[in-house]
Structures are given as C-alpha cells and as structure tokens.
Design an enzyme around this catalytic site. Structure first.
Site, PDB file in Angstrom:
ATOM      1  N   LYS A 105       0.847  -1.194   0.000  1.00 21.19           N
ATOM      2  CA  LYS A 105       0.000   0.000   0.000  1.00 21.19           C
ATOM      3  C   LYS A 105       0.872   1.229   0.000  1.00 21.19           C
ATOM      4  CE  LYS A 105      -4.445   0.997   0.153  1.00 21.19           C
ATOM      5  NZ  LYS A 105      -5.575   0.120  -0.245  1.00 21.19           N
TER       6      LYS A 105
ATOM      7  N   THR B 291     -14.722  -2.633  -7.915  1.00 23.54           N
ATOM      8  CA  THR B 291     -14.879  -2.775  -6.466  1.00 23.54           C
ATOM      9  C   THR B 291     -16.371  -2.865  -6.122  1.00 23.54           C
ATOM     10  OG1 THR B 291     -12.857  -1.491  -6.171  1.00 23.54           O
ATOM     11  CG2 THR B 291     -14.244  -1.795  -4.226  1.00 23.54           C
TER      12      THR B 291
ATOM     13  N   SER C 283      -7.763  -5.455 -11.143  1.00 22.33           N
ATOM     14  CA  SER C 283      -6.382  -4.974 -11.289  1.00 22.33           C
ATOM     15  C   SER C 283      -5.478  -6.120 -11.753  1.00 22.33           C
ATOM     16  CB  SER C 283      -5.848  -4.454  -9.956  1.00 22.33           C
ATOM     17  OG  SER C 283      -6.170  -3.098  -9.761  1.00 22.33           O
TER      18      SER C 283
END
Ligand code: GLU
Length: 434
Positions: free
Chosen positions: A110, A194, A362
């Site tokens: 992240k 998402t 992704s």
C-alpha cells in the site's frame, strides 16, 4: 512544508491484533503468524513539488511492501490528509489478506501521501503524482510491487505515474501500475470493479440466507467510486437504497433513490447533501437531511460503509441497528466492534472479501498488460464473478463448518493459503524433521 496528518497510530496495532487473534483461533502455525506481524519493508520519502506560485512544497509519502509470499506486492496509493505510516501499514496488511482470500498470485502492499488533493491545482496534482513515482520507482515494478488507485486517486493519476515510471526505466511497462486509463493499457470494467465485486458478494449472501430484494433496505456511507457502483447495482437488482452520504453529509428517503439520477445531480453540485429526490427525480436544494453518524445508525437490512476506516467502533457499535454490514471501505470496523456484532447475530461481510473486486480486476489488467492482449468487458465481468463467487463459497463453507464470523472465516482461508506458500519454502517443523 508538509501538511499535518491526523494521527491514527493504533490502526496498525489493531489490524495486527485482529489478524493474530483470528490466526491463533484457526490454528495457523505460529511461525506464519509471526511473519505477518510486521511489514517486510516500508519506504518513507519527502516529495518536492513545484507549486503553481513557483514555491516548492514537500509532501510526506509512503510505500509499504507487507508480504510477498504469494507473489509481487499489490495495493493502491491513497492521497488524503489523514494518511500516516501506521495507516499505510494496516492497509498493506489488509491487502495481503485480501489478495489471498480471492486466490490472486499477489502479496500485499500500500502507499499514501499526506495531502489534501482537493487543494491542489491539476498541474500540482500531476507534479505530485510524478514525484511519488520518482521517489518510489526503485521499490516498485511489475514483478515487485504494483500500485493502483485508492481513496482520492484515480485513473488519470495512475496514467501519470505509469508514464513517469516508463520515462525513468526507458521501457514500456504498463504492468507496473493498474487502474490506468483504457488508452494507456487500463482494463475495461476496472472502474466499477470494487462496487461490482461487492454486489456479487451481497448477492451470494442474499441467496444463502434467502433475502427478498424488494423488501431489503440498504444504506450506503460514501459515494465515491466503490459506493456509487455498489449502490447502482443493488438498486438495479431491486434492493431499496434508502440512504446515501458523502463526506459532507447524506440524504434519506424511505421510498429509495434512483442512484444514477443522484449521481448526475451530485456531479453537477459536488455536494450530495444538497440533493433532494422525489419519485426518482433528483434536484438540487439547500439542505442537509442526515449526518454520516445518523446514516450508520439507521434501522436498515444492509449497511454499506464505503468511505474510510474506523467508522464503527467501541463507542457506537451498540447503536448500530443494521442486520448485515457489507464492508466496502477498507477497515470500516475496528476490531472492538467484531465481537459485539457477532454476539448480536449481525453478519459482517468483511472488507478483505467484499471489496476484493477492485484488486481482482487490477490483476486482470496486469495479466492483459503482460500478454499484450486486451479482454472484452464481458470477459472481465464473467471472470470477476467466477473469482468472487468461488471466494465467497470457500469463506461460507469454512464459516458454516466452524461456526465463526465471516471475517474469521475469510482470514482463516487466506492465512492458510499464505501459510502453505511460506511452508513450501520450509518451516521449523520441516527442518526439525529432516
Ligand atoms: N485500493 C484498492 C483496494 O484497497 C485496489 C487495490 C489494487 O487494485 O491493487 O483494494
């Protein structure tokens, strides 16, 4: 001068404590749990950015590669004033669990920058995005760590970052970052992924417990990319979306909203709380009907926190009246909320499964980039549904067999997979036996 970030120093400690507690209860090898207690590496950098007035400002930035047992690290980059190194680490741990829950060949990572991007001009935002890539390029790469969008970052920012990386390496390598514009190698269906993944999980759950969609009320906190798409898909499938909010406030209507009309009106005004809807028609008015706190406490069937972490905590968990919570944000519940909700029979569909549609597409984008062969939207959607349904089934089977929460089941399945990969390289038990 960097912008001051609000300290969220316990978010990482809390994320680790939850992982350890679930891992121990699930009988995961102590050596594996130890491997997941801390990130493999965290880089902190000050990004110099030339502002439009000619001055240079420095923005604090991070990238964390948490664990790469299953493959290169993967996870978004967040631009937000409340970013902190602890938050980035927590989000990277959750990415590690998440990628494994859905069976992707990825570890977790992240990134984040302490900045309020709404205060930057477009050119300043581009310079900041490029500065991030210049600072982090040595630690990233298509087979090392692959960033993507997160809170307040988007396809255009990914495009700038990909371009900067390619300028630094003097090679075309679109697989270095995902969530790019389609023209630069992005995947069809990544923008809605998402929300669509969350919708698939909610549908799978509705099927298992026999929910009648027309009778099922939903409240969505957060009207960003994830919140909008999940609300839109739920409404189209017949659920009644009765409340929606953004960072400035929210609106409530017992009859339910037409999400697309709401979306269009919000984008004209930039403000959801000023939107008034009746009979599916939305217009701009000057009022605030419901606060974000009120929305969380509504008496609805499904509550969808789709904004930031830590919104349901020890101090408000007793006031939550929803029967089911679908975590579309990362970490919207602190670990203190887990047991009280489980004891009250509230099902929490956990973030590491519910919002994994984004990273799954992704992954599809990365595969398409490596193959140089783009897929159709239908292919993306079909494969996304396959991945999400399979992960849901595995989670549900574990939950049913062991009588644990959906979160504990998802973590257990995920941690076992990571454990198998680490063990394949040899563990204490194996070396002792030989
Ligand atoms: N930021 C998203 C997440 O938290 C997507 C990450 C990705 O696509 O790598 O899951």
């Amino acid at each position: 001068m960097s912008e001051a970030g609000t300290s969220t120093s316990n978010v990482f400690t809390d994320a680790v404590a939850r992982m350890v507690q679930i891992g121990e209860a699930a009988g995961i090898d102590a050596e594996i749990i130890d491997a997941l207690r801390q990130p493999r590496a965290t880089v902190a950098a000050a990004l110099p950015v030339r502002m439009d007035d000619g001055s240079t400002r420095y923005f604090e930035a991070f990238r964390c590669r948490y664990n790469d047992a299953l493959g290169p690290a993967k996870g978004g980059i967040r631009f937000h004033p409340n970013v902190s190194i602890e938050e980035v680490r927590a989000l990277a741990l959750w990415m590690t669990i998440k990628c494994s829950v859905v069976g992707l060949p990825y570890g977790g990572g992240k990134g984040g920058v302490i900045v309020d991007p709404k205060k930057l001009s477009r050119l300043e935002l581009e310079r900041l995005s490029r500065a991030y890539m210049r600072a982090m390029a040595d630690f990233l790469g298509p087979d090392v760590d692959i960033p993507a969008p997160d809170v307040y970052t988007n396809a255009r920012i990914m495009g700038w970052m990909a371009d900067e990386y390619q300028a630094i390496t003097r090679r075309k390598s679109p697989a270095v970052i995902t969530g790019k514009p389609i023209e630069l190698g992005g995947s069809l269906g990544r923008d809605e992924a998402t929300g669509r993944g969350a919708f698939i999980v909610i549908e799978a759950y509705a099927e298992r417990v026999g929910l009648d969609r027309a009778q099922t009320t939903v409240a969505v906190q957060g009207f960003g990319n994830a919140g909008y798409h999940v609300a839109r898909l739920l409404q189209a499938a017949g659920y009644r979306v009765v409340a929606v909010s953004d960072s400035k406030g929210g609106i409530y209507s017992e009859a339910g909203f037409d999400i697309d009309s709401l979306y269009t009106t919000k984008h004209e005004s930039r403000l959801l709380k000023g939107v008034y809807c009746e009979n599916g028609i939305c217009e701009l008015v000057d009022h605030d009907t419901i606060s974000n706190e009120d929305l969380l406490e509504l008496d609805v069937d499904i509550l969808v926190p789709a904004a930031l972490e830590g919104v349901i905590r020890a101090d408000n968990v007793d006031r939550i009246r929803a029967r089911t919570i679908a975590e579309v944000a990362n970490g919207p519940l602190t670990s203190a909320a887990d047991a009280p909700l489980f004891d009250r029979g509230v099902t929490v569909l956990p973030d590491v499964l519910t919002n994994a549609g984004g990273v799954t597409v992704s992954y599809f984008e990365w595969v398409q980039n490596k193959q140089g062969y783009p897929w159709t939207l239908d292919e993306v959607r079909t494969r996304l549904a396959d991945v999400m349904n399979k992960a849901f089934d595995q989670m549900w089977a574990y939950k049913t067999e062991h009588g644990v929460s959906a979160r504990a089941a998802a973590y257990a399945v995920s941690m076992q997979r990571i454990a198998n990969a680490i063990s394949a390289g040899g563990t204490r038990a194996w070396f002792r036996a030989s």
